[in-house]
Design an enzyme around this catalytic site. Structure first.
Site, PDB file in Angstrom:
ATOM      1  N   HIS A   1      63.597  -0.233  35.479  1.00 45.54           N
ATOM      2  CA  HIS A   1      64.489  -1.392  35.281  1.00 45.54           C
ATOM      3  C   HIS A   1      63.657  -2.667  35.117  1.00 45.54           C
ATOM      4  O   HIS A   1      63.889  -3.461  34.208  1.00 45.54           O
ATOM      5  CB  HIS A   1      65.385  -1.598  36.505  1.00 45.54           C
ATOM      6  CG  HIS A   1      66.457  -0.567  36.697  1.00 45.54           C
ATOM      7  ND1 HIS A   1      67.315  -0.190  35.705  1.00 45.54           N
ATOM      8  CD2 HIS A   1      66.825   0.139  37.797  1.00 45.54           C
ATOM      9  CE1 HIS A   1      68.166   0.714  36.188  1.00 45.54           C
ATOM     10  NE2 HIS A   1      67.880   0.941  37.448  1.00 45.54           N
TER      11      HIS A   1
ATOM     12  N   HIS B   1      61.960   4.560  39.557  1.00 48.82           N
ATOM     13  CA  HIS B   1      63.242   4.271  38.920  1.00 48.82           C
ATOM     14  C   HIS B   1      63.425   2.748  38.769  1.00 48.82           C
ATOM     15  O   HIS B   1      63.721   2.252  37.685  1.00 48.82           O
ATOM     16  CB  HIS B   1      64.350   4.886  39.792  1.00 48.82           C
ATOM     17  CG  HIS B   1      65.747   4.504  39.432  1.00 48.82           C
ATOM     18  ND1 HIS B   1      66.650   5.412  38.942  1.00 48.82           N
ATOM     19  CD2 HIS B   1      66.407   3.317  39.503  1.00 48.82           C
ATOM     20  CE1 HIS B   1      67.815   4.796  38.721  1.00 48.82           C
ATOM     21  NE2 HIS B   1      67.687   3.523  39.059  1.00 48.82           N
ATOM     22  N   GLU B   2      63.170   2.025  39.872  1.00 46.34           N
ATOM     23  CA  GLU B   2      63.326   0.568  39.840  1.00 46.34           C
ATOM     24  C   GLU B   2      62.294  -0.067  38.909  1.00 46.34           C
ATOM     25  O   GLU B   2      62.557  -1.066  38.261  1.00 46.34           O
ATOM     26  CB  GLU B   2      63.193  -0.028  41.243  1.00 46.34           C
ATOM     27  CG  GLU B   2      64.243   0.443  42.233  1.00 46.34           C
ATOM     28  CD  GLU B   2      65.668   0.278  41.738  1.00 46.34           C
ATOM     29  OE1 GLU B   2      65.934  -0.696  40.991  1.00 46.34           O
ATOM     30  OE2 GLU B   2      66.512   1.116  42.075  1.00 46.34           O
TER      31      GLU B   2
HETATM   32 ZN    ZN Z   1      68.969   1.945  38.856  1.00 50.74          ZN
END
Ligand code: ZN
Length: 381
Positions: free
Chosen positions: A72, A68-69
């Site tokens: 980003h 998830h990170e």
């Molecule tokens: Zn996030």
């Protein structure tokens, strides 16, 4: 800079590190599986197998958080932001992105990609789980992807709550910013929305606490309180950023710092330098002339009066490698992100190889006291 994290991997040039506190959530997740899911869905499993499965599931969950990170981080880098790395800690993960969002659209997209990756991860685990069930895999194996899909889905939904610093809050601010073309009003509005949701969470938590589940309720109250302070912090930070916009470090710094020998006693330091100067911090130099630390008034005050004659300046100085370095022509808004408690909110300003100034919290506070007229004039200059 390592910032105390333990490096684990480097993927696509992005460093992933972990804080020790990640072990706490890892252990909680493993326990959730070993003592929660396994006894329900695969009753009779030996404890050591249950824990083995728990640990594997926890590791896969932490890997999902990292994915998830990573979403980003990669998109932020692609859109021209600088990415320091990914850090895993007690509350999951953070992509350490420095530099400004520049546009609302960038913020919105960078925030949205994380939940999109999580959604993909949920889909993958649902598919694996489906395959396992159709081939008749034993329950103890099949619960792993099922549990991972469930927890990832919960985290995904939670993350979409429109409150800072959750992704939903960033998506909302980026969206409002794109619509209104005004970052300040967008932040204020998003911060209000965040505080509203925080109050709702606290309310639900209190009801839960008294009527249903004390532990779960307390947890919700804590999260709500955390979100509320984050929303307020974001609004304050935005005001500070707004006031400092366009200002250079050289405009704000205290010039010509008084550099003191690092070997003198605290007593001598107080008598000869602190009295009679308006500075609240003093860089120290070693015998060969190198700057080796920064003594602050806070540090001096912590030394009891009777010990001032046998402690030296260097003993109480903040080590030089903990003090951020800035250039006079650098934007204050960039330096702000590097200032932190490790250096008591201070930075040293170098022009070429020469120390030309210091930035302290009082230099920044002074800007807010000079009034909007003066700030505006300096911004325009
Ligand atoms: Zn996030």
């Amino acid at each position: 800079m390592n910032r105390g994290g333990i490096p684990i991997a480097r993927i696509a040039g992005i460093k992933i590190s972990a804080d020790w506190s990640v072990l706490v959530i890892g252990a909680l997740f493993a326990w959730g599986v070993a003592a929660g899911a396994v006894p329900v869905y695969a009753a009779g499993t030996p404890v050591w197998i249950a824990w083995g499965v728990g640990v594997i599931a926890a590791l896969l969950l932490i890997a999902s958080l990292a994915a998830h990170e990573m979403g980003h981080a990669l998109l932020a880098r692609h859109r021209g932001l600088s990415v320091d790395g990914i850090k895993l800690w007690l509350f999951g993960g953070v992509a350490q992105i420095s530099g400004d969002w520049m546009t609302g659209r960038t913020e919105m997209l960078v925030a949205a990609i994380g939940p999109a990756v999580s959604f993909l991860v949920v889909g993958i685990f649902v598919a694996i789980s489906w395959v396992m069930i159709s081939v008749g895999a034993p329950a103890i194996v099949a619960i792993v992807p099922e549990w991972l899909a469930g927890v990832n889905l919960l985290l995904l939904l939670f993350n979409l709550i429109p409150a800072f610093p959750l992704d939903g809050g960033r998506i909302l601010r980026g969206f409002l910013w794109t619509r209104t073309k005004n970052r300040m009003t967008a932040t204020v509005a998003a911060s209000r929305a965040g505080r509203f949701f925080a109050v709702v969470l606290i309310g639900v938590g209190v009801l839960d606490l008294f009527f249903v589940d004390p532990v779960g309720g307390l947890w919700l109250v804590l999260i709500g309180w955390f979100l509320d302070s984050a929303a307020r912090g974001e609004a304050h930070g935005e005001q500070a950023r707004h006031a400092l916009e366009g200002m250079l470090v050289g405009d704000v710094m205290s010039k010509n710092p008084v550099i003191v020998p690092s070997w003198i006693t605290v007593e001598l330091l107080v008598d000869q330098y602190v009295m009679g100067h308006q500075f609240t911090s003093f860089p120290t130099h070693s015998i060969d002339g190198r700057i080796d630390g920064l003594v602050t008034m806070r540090g001096i005050k912590q030394v009891p009066a009777q010990q001032r004659s046998n402690r030296r300046a260097i003993d109480i100085a903040i080590p030089i490698d903990r003090v951020p370095i800035a250039r006079p022509d650098e934007h204050m808004t960039d330096l702000l992100k590097r200032l932190g408690p490790a250096s008591d909110g201070r930075a040293m300003v170098y022009d070429g190889g020469t120390l030309v100034g210091l930035i302290s919290p009082s230099d920044i506070a002074r800007l807010f006291q000079t009034g909007p007229g003066k700030t505006a004039a300096r911004v325009a200059a």
